[in-house]
Design a protein around this motif. Structure first.
Motif, PDB file in Angstrom:
ATOM      1  N   VAL A 132       5.662   3.272   0.828  1.00 35.79           N
ATOM      2  CA  VAL A 132       5.009   2.010   0.491  1.00 35.79           C
ATOM      3  C   VAL A 132       5.124   1.081   1.690  1.00 35.79           C
ATOM      4  O   VAL A 132       6.202   0.934   2.278  1.00 35.79           O
ATOM      5  CB  VAL A 132       5.665   1.361  -0.746  1.00 35.79           C
ATOM      6  CG1 VAL A 132       5.048  -0.009  -1.023  1.00 35.79           C
ATOM      7  CG2 VAL A 132       5.486   2.263  -1.970  1.00 35.79           C
TER       8      VAL A 132
ATOM      9  N   ALA B 150      -7.948   3.325  -1.504  1.00 39.14           N
ATOM     10  CA  ALA B 150      -7.264   4.388  -2.234  1.00 39.14           C
ATOM     11  C   ALA B 150      -5.753   4.231  -2.176  1.00 39.14           C
ATOM     12  O   ALA B 150      -5.034   4.766  -2.991  1.00 39.14           O
ATOM     13  CB  ALA B 150      -7.664   5.741  -1.665  1.00 39.14           C
ATOM     14  N   TRP B 151      -5.280   3.500  -1.219  1.00 36.24           N
ATOM     15  CA  TRP B 151      -3.836   3.328  -1.080  1.00 36.24           C
ATOM     16  C   TRP B 151      -3.294   2.214  -1.961  1.00 36.24           C
ATOM     17  O   TRP B 151      -2.105   2.124  -2.164  1.00 36.24           O
ATOM     18  CB  TRP B 151      -3.501   2.989   0.366  1.00 36.24           C
ATOM     19  CG  TRP B 151      -3.578   4.170   1.256  1.00 36.24           C
ATOM     20  CD1 TRP B 151      -4.038   5.421   0.922  1.00 36.24           C
ATOM     21  CD2 TRP B 151      -3.175   4.239   2.601  1.00 36.24           C
ATOM     22  NE1 TRP B 151      -3.948   6.250   1.992  1.00 36.24           N
ATOM     23  CE2 TRP B 151      -3.419   5.541   3.047  1.00 36.24           C
ATOM     24  CE3 TRP B 151      -2.635   3.322   3.486  1.00 36.24           C
ATOM     25  CZ2 TRP B 151      -3.137   5.950   4.341  1.00 36.24           C
ATOM     26  CZ3 TRP B 151      -2.366   3.724   4.765  1.00 36.24           C
ATOM     27  CH2 TRP B 151      -2.615   5.031   5.188  1.00 36.24           C
ATOM     28  N   THR B 152      -4.157   1.371  -2.384  1.00 34.51           N
ATOM     29  CA  THR B 152      -3.667   0.234  -3.150  1.00 34.51           C
ATOM     30  C   THR B 152      -2.962   0.732  -4.407  1.00 34.51           C
ATOM     31  O   THR B 152      -3.458   1.586  -5.105  1.00 34.51           O
ATOM     32  CB  THR B 152      -4.829  -0.679  -3.535  1.00 34.51           C
ATOM     33  OG1 THR B 152      -5.514  -1.019  -2.359  1.00 34.51           O
ATOM     34  CG2 THR B 152      -4.335  -1.939  -4.220  1.00 34.51           C
ATOM     35  N   LEU B 153      -1.803   0.188  -4.666  1.00 34.19           N
ATOM     36  CA  LEU B 153      -1.032   0.631  -5.818  1.00 34.19           C
ATOM     37  C   LEU B 153      -1.671   0.154  -7.110  1.00 34.19           C
ATOM     38  O   LEU B 153      -2.330  -0.873  -7.148  1.00 34.19           O
ATOM     39  CB  LEU B 153       0.382   0.074  -5.732  1.00 34.19           C
ATOM     40  CG  LEU B 153       1.163   0.502  -4.506  1.00 34.19           C
ATOM     41  CD1 LEU B 153       2.554  -0.076  -4.567  1.00 34.19           C
ATOM     42  CD2 LEU B 153       1.241   2.012  -4.427  1.00 34.19           C
TER      43      LEU B 153
ATOM     44  N   PHE C  79       0.845  -1.189   0.000  1.00 34.50           N
ATOM     45  CA  PHE C  79       0.000   0.000   0.000  1.00 34.50           C
ATOM     46  C   PHE C  79       0.884   1.243   0.000  1.00 34.50           C
ATOM     47  O   PHE C  79       1.905   1.276   0.679  1.00 34.50           O
ATOM     48  CB  PHE C  79      -0.901   0.015   1.237  1.00 34.50           C
ATOM     49  CG  PHE C  79      -1.754  -1.205   1.347  1.00 34.50           C
ATOM     50  CD1 PHE C  79      -3.016  -1.234   0.772  1.00 34.50           C
ATOM     51  CD2 PHE C  79      -1.285  -2.343   1.980  1.00 34.50           C
ATOM     52  CE1 PHE C  79      -3.793  -2.371   0.847  1.00 34.50           C
ATOM     53  CE2 PHE C  79      -2.061  -3.480   2.067  1.00 34.50           C
ATOM     54  CZ  PHE C  79      -3.313  -3.496   1.496  1.00 34.50           C
ATOM     55  N   ARG C  80       0.502   2.231  -0.776  1.00 33.29           N
ATOM     56  CA  ARG C  80       1.244   3.503  -0.770  1.00 33.29           C
ATOM     57  C   ARG C  80       0.367   4.547  -0.077  1.00 33.29           C
ATOM     58  O   ARG C  80      -0.810   4.695  -0.417  1.00 33.29           O
ATOM     59  CB  ARG C  80       1.575   3.936  -2.191  1.00 33.29           C
ATOM     60  CG  ARG C  80       2.218   5.331  -2.225  1.00 33.29           C
ATOM     61  CD  ARG C  80       2.641   5.739  -3.621  1.00 33.29           C
ATOM     62  NE  ARG C  80       3.841   5.007  -4.016  1.00 33.29           N
ATOM     63  CZ  ARG C  80       4.018   4.476  -5.213  1.00 33.29           C
ATOM     64  NH1 ARG C  80       3.077   4.556  -6.108  1.00 33.29           N
ATOM     65  NH2 ARG C  80       5.138   3.863  -5.500  1.00 33.29           N
ATOM     66  N   ASP C  81       0.942   5.257   0.844  1.00 30.96           N
ATOM     67  CA  ASP C  81       0.140   6.262   1.535  1.00 30.96           C
ATOM     68  C   ASP C  81       0.302   7.625   0.869  1.00 30.96           C
ATOM     69  O   ASP C  81       1.038   7.778  -0.108  1.00 30.96           O
ATOM     70  CB  ASP C  81       0.467   6.290   3.033  1.00 30.96           C
ATOM     71  CG  ASP C  81       1.875   6.782   3.297  1.00 30.96           C
ATOM     72  OD1 ASP C  81       2.473   7.394   2.402  1.00 30.96           O
ATOM     73  OD2 ASP C  81       2.371   6.549   4.411  1.00 30.96           O
ATOM     74  N   GLU C  82      -0.375   8.587   1.431  1.00 28.34           N
ATOM     75  CA  GLU C  82      -0.424   9.903   0.807  1.00 28.34           C
ATOM     76  C   GLU C  82       0.943  10.594   0.803  1.00 28.34           C
ATOM     77  O   GLU C  82       1.193  11.523   0.034  1.00 28.34           O
ATOM     78  CB  GLU C  82      -1.461  10.791   1.502  1.00 28.34           C
ATOM     79  CG  GLU C  82      -1.150  11.156   2.949  1.00 28.34           C
ATOM     80  CD  GLU C  82      -1.525  10.068   3.951  1.00 28.34           C
ATOM     81  OE1 GLU C  82      -1.415  10.333   5.152  1.00 28.34           O
ATOM     82  OE2 GLU C  82      -1.917   8.939   3.534  1.00 28.34           O
TER      83      GLU C  82
ATOM     84  N   LEU D  35      -5.433   0.167   7.159  1.00 29.23           N
ATOM     85  CA  LEU D  35      -4.523   0.067   6.034  1.00 29.23           C
ATOM     86  C   LEU D  35      -5.104  -0.815   4.945  1.00 29.23           C
ATOM     87  O   LEU D  35      -5.044  -0.507   3.764  1.00 29.23           O
ATOM     88  CB  LEU D  35      -3.187  -0.531   6.491  1.00 29.23           C
ATOM     89  CG  LEU D  35      -2.267   0.395   7.277  1.00 29.23           C
ATOM     90  CD1 LEU D  35      -1.149  -0.416   7.895  1.00 29.23           C
ATOM     91  CD2 LEU D  35      -1.688   1.455   6.368  1.00 29.23           C
TER      92      LEU D  35
END
Lengths: 460, 317
Positions: free
Chosen positions: A58, B14-17, A51-54, B9
């Protein structure tokens, strides 16, 4: 595949759509065995996701070691980037010792290791504690190996079986040196101690999928159209006459020619109905882990990518600075330290509020990362109740039995949690392939056996 | 201090790449030994298309069937299916530059009865090179770049002719079903078969087997053969092996070394010493290859076979 009576054979049911479950399902489908996969969560891949945050960081859930060999086997080689460097150090009294040979720079460790090697061994060690003392000597065992294995396992080393020591730890110094040299010369993180199933070589190194760890599972799942059912936890595994015959999902009974579970074995023990042959696995324990992701300004804050911290006054036993080997995991000029804290769920650390936990970690990091408090940006905390198996001597004989297979025909327990083994992704993949080939052989045998004689069913 | 729980998480989509859509594996391409059909080979190599790394960037797995002595390509992604028919990078042309190899092949063909028509199958450079050699010896020669049983209806008669001899240069490893393809040659009337193929048990292969061996030629080859596998292959295809020998090909050493050095980031001045025909590298490679060939582990196998259909019918008494 059809049964001897001409009826379509019921599908093989797979519990879980992580790496092991999907590998199993794809292999079975490739061999024309009907298969259904039930996943309890909303998505496949379990925790093998990114997951990448704002802020551009990652996050992975725990460390995942993927090799170029695994990527090529699955067919995602073109989607992986090479990991340039991977190294481990041990932090003792504020000083970093590269693992494993750097520890020999300490004269006490060297002397104790040499002395232990020269001593005649009367009997094989019975516990992890005895193994470490026998092989490493008292100084190295007591100050490094035993504190680490106890933090990792949450049990005294004297209560741990020798199997807690991974077999690859005893590969020989020449082998380790050769791979380290290859890593240095090739500019790649050659896998060194991360494969049990297949031989290590200078040509097998760590890679990381572009985009997300989930790439692997999504690629496997691409061949499984209409097979995977998410948000469908299996409620029971049905056993009749010592053979797995089906599962219950959302109250519906689904017939199965075999059942493959990736669930932790203590959960599997509770799912099985119709026999108590696997009930004893309910006492197997997994170590809960707190993973505290701390973001800092700067990079290269530690001795190497992984730093082991055996000193008992520290609340954590391992710190990983992944952006050192995979710079794309953090924005330029920043880094992430993942601090591993072993803790049972009823201990104060487990219940500690996240901000306090982060503050505690930063406070301790300050002693060996200059300006840690000033550099600190923010933190995220992951709690996982099933991080890795605890190899207690109390159930070692049952664990060995599990290695040979479950005492229920047509029931398989695979994957890292299902096998109750501290194995990494590539081992999971190759082991699962081998197990599925065995299953297919047995299913074929069952057909021909039944064709010749109506009973008994195939013997595993 | 912003703290997020694990559940947040995971749930925060929206965080999923962004991940590109996964490719399906190619269902038609087998990933198994071409002789026994087993697919439980041991992984022995992970390599890349070293001739075109920028464009492909994929990695390929080689699995080894220990029972048969065949190595086979692991499942490639669909983007690479068909690459086996790209002929730009095979080494046959280089192989036939060696005078000894050409002489040997000529001897294999002419040591027996003089053939009327010869079909040379291999990439364009190899085929034309060998065809020229035979034409000089007054042998009628046709060339064919690839065997494709599906497009020829199972008959290899590109110009409506029948052939006495087929010379198959490095083609067997590129076919999805080498047994069937070679059998097609036999059914097409070829009474003799000369198979030229990289030796998977060569000394040069053993040294560079893990990744850089030039004989892999990823992803254009699907199979590699040890001598015992070649025996089994021609036997299955309906031919009887008359001779099987290894011949010298020093370029397998130099080119593999060049790949190794380039892959490991050696300075260009060093890697380039093994790229062309640099004297020092060639002398060293020739010496190594000569020793290997003497011990039966030369880089290239040449198998001469006779069709079993051509065997004289036993006289009944």
């Amino acid at each position: 595949m059809t049964a001897a009576n001409g009826k379509a054979r019921p599908p093989v049911v797979v519990l879980g759509a992580g790496l092991a479950g999907l590998t199993a399902a794809r292999e079975l489908r490739r061999r024309s065995v009907p298969v259904r996969v039930f996943e309890a969560g909303k998505q496949i891949a379990g925790l093998a996701r990114s997951f990448r945050d704002e802020d551009g960081f990652v996050h992975d859930f725990g460390a995942h070691f993927i090799t170029n060999r695994l990527a090529a086997a699955i067919g995602v080689g073109s989607r992986c980037r090479d990991v340039k460097h991977y190294g481990e150090t041990v932090l003792l009294n504020g000083r970093y010792y590269p693992y494993p040979f750097g520890l020999m720079r300490n004269p006490r460790f060297l002397a104790s290791a040499l002395a232990s090697r020269s001593m005649r061994r009367s009997a094989p060690p019975q516990s992890a504690r005895e193994w470490y003392i026998t092989n490493y000597g008292h100084a190295l065992a007591e100050q490094v190996a035993i504190p680490l294995v106890e933090s990792w396992s949450g049990a005294p080393a004297s209560e741990l079986a020798t199997s807690v020591v991974p077999p690859q730890i005893d590969r020989g110094n020449t082998h380790v040196l050769r791979l380290k040299l290859a890593s240095r010369l090739s500019g790649r993180a050659v896998a060194n101690g991360y494969s049990r199933e297949k031989p290590e070589s200078a040509h097998v190194w760590h890679v990381y999928p572009e985009g997300s760890l989930a790439t692997l599972c999504e690629h496997l799942a691409a061949d499984l159209d209409g097979v995977i059912q998410t948000e469908s936890p299996v409620e029971a595994i049905l056993v009749e006459d010592g053979r797995a015959v089906g599962v219950q999902v959302k109250g519906e009974v689904i017939e199965a020619s075999a059942v493959i579970s990736t669930a932790p074995v203590h959960v599997l023990a509770k799912l099985v109905r119709g026999t108590d042959a696997v009930a004893h696995f309910a006492r197997f324990r997994y170590r809960p882990l707190l993973l505290v992701n701390l973001r800092f300004h700067g990079r290269g804050l530690l001795g190497d990518v992984v730093t082991w911290t055996p000193e008992r006054h520290l609340p954590f036993f391992r710190i990983t600075e992944a952006p050192v080997s995979m710079p794309w995991l953090a924005p330029d000029g920043m880094t992430t330290l993942t601090v591993d804290i072993g803790s049972e769920t009823d201990e104060p650390l487990w219940r500690m509020p996240e901000d306090q936990l982060a503050e505690l970690c930063v406070e301790h990091l300050q002693s060996f990362i200059p300006g840690a408090k000033r550099r600190f940006i923010s933190a995220r905390v992951l709690r996982t109740t099933i991080a890795h198996p605890i190899y207690l001597r109390a159930y070692e004989s049952e664990r060995l039995q599990l290695e040979r297979g479950l005492p229920v025909r047509g029931l398989y327990s695979i994957g890292r949690n299902g096998a109750f083994a501290h194995i990494l992704m590539e081992d999971v993949y190759w082991r699962t392939l081998a197990q599925m080939r065995q299953l297919v052989t047995e299913l074929s045998g069952a057909t021909s056996t039944r064709a010749q004689a109506p009973a008994p069913a195939v013997v595993m | 201090m912003p703290i997020l729980k694990r559940e947040e998480l995971i749930e925060d989509a929206a965080w999923t790449l962004d991940v590109p859509a996964p490719e399906r594996s190619h269902p038609a391409l087998r990933q198994a030994c071409c002789l026994c059909g087993e697919d439980e080979g041991e992984p022995v190599a992970v390599g890349e298309d070293f001739d075109d790394r920028e464009r492909r960037g994929d990695s390929f797995l080689v699995l080894h069937c220990r029972a048969c002595g065949v190595a086979y390509l692991g499942r490639p992604s669909s983007g690479h299916v068909g690459a086996a028919n790209e002929g730009a990078h095979t080494n046959a042309g280089a192989l036939l530059r060696h005078r000894r190899t050409r002489t040997l092949l000529g001897r294999e063909l002419q040591g027996r009865s003089v053939p009327a028509r010869v079909l040379v199958i291999g990439d364009a450079a190899a085929a034309s090179s060998f065809a020229t050699l035979l034409s000089e010896r007054k042998v009628a020669v046709d060339t064919l770049e690839h065997i494709d049983p599906s497009s020829t209806g199972g008959r290899i008669e590109p110009r409506g002719s029948r052939y006495d001899v087929a010379v198959v240069i490095e083609e067997a490893g590129r076919l999805e079903d080498p047994v069937e393809a070679l059998a097609t040659l036999g059914r097409g009337g070829c009474t003799r078969l000369v198979l030229v193929i990289d030796n998977f048990d060569a000394r040069s292969c053993r040294v560079f087997r893990g990744r850089h061996w030039v004989g892999y030629d990823f992803p254009r080859r699907l199979f590699w053969f040890e001598p015992r596998a070649v025996r089994a292959l021609v036997n299955r295809a309906g031919f009887e092996l008359e001779s099987l020998r290894t011949v010298s090909a020093p370029d397998r050493w130099t080119r593999s070394t060049h790949r190794f050095l380039r892959d490991w980031g050696a300075p260009p001045w060093l890697a380039n010493r093994f790229a062309g025909r640099a004297l020092g590298a060639t002398v060293l490679a020739s010496a190594l290859e000569a020793l290997a060939t003497l011990s039966g582990a030369g880089s290239v196998l040449v198998a001469t076979c006779r069709s079993r259909a051509d065997e004289p019918t036993p006289v009944s008494t």
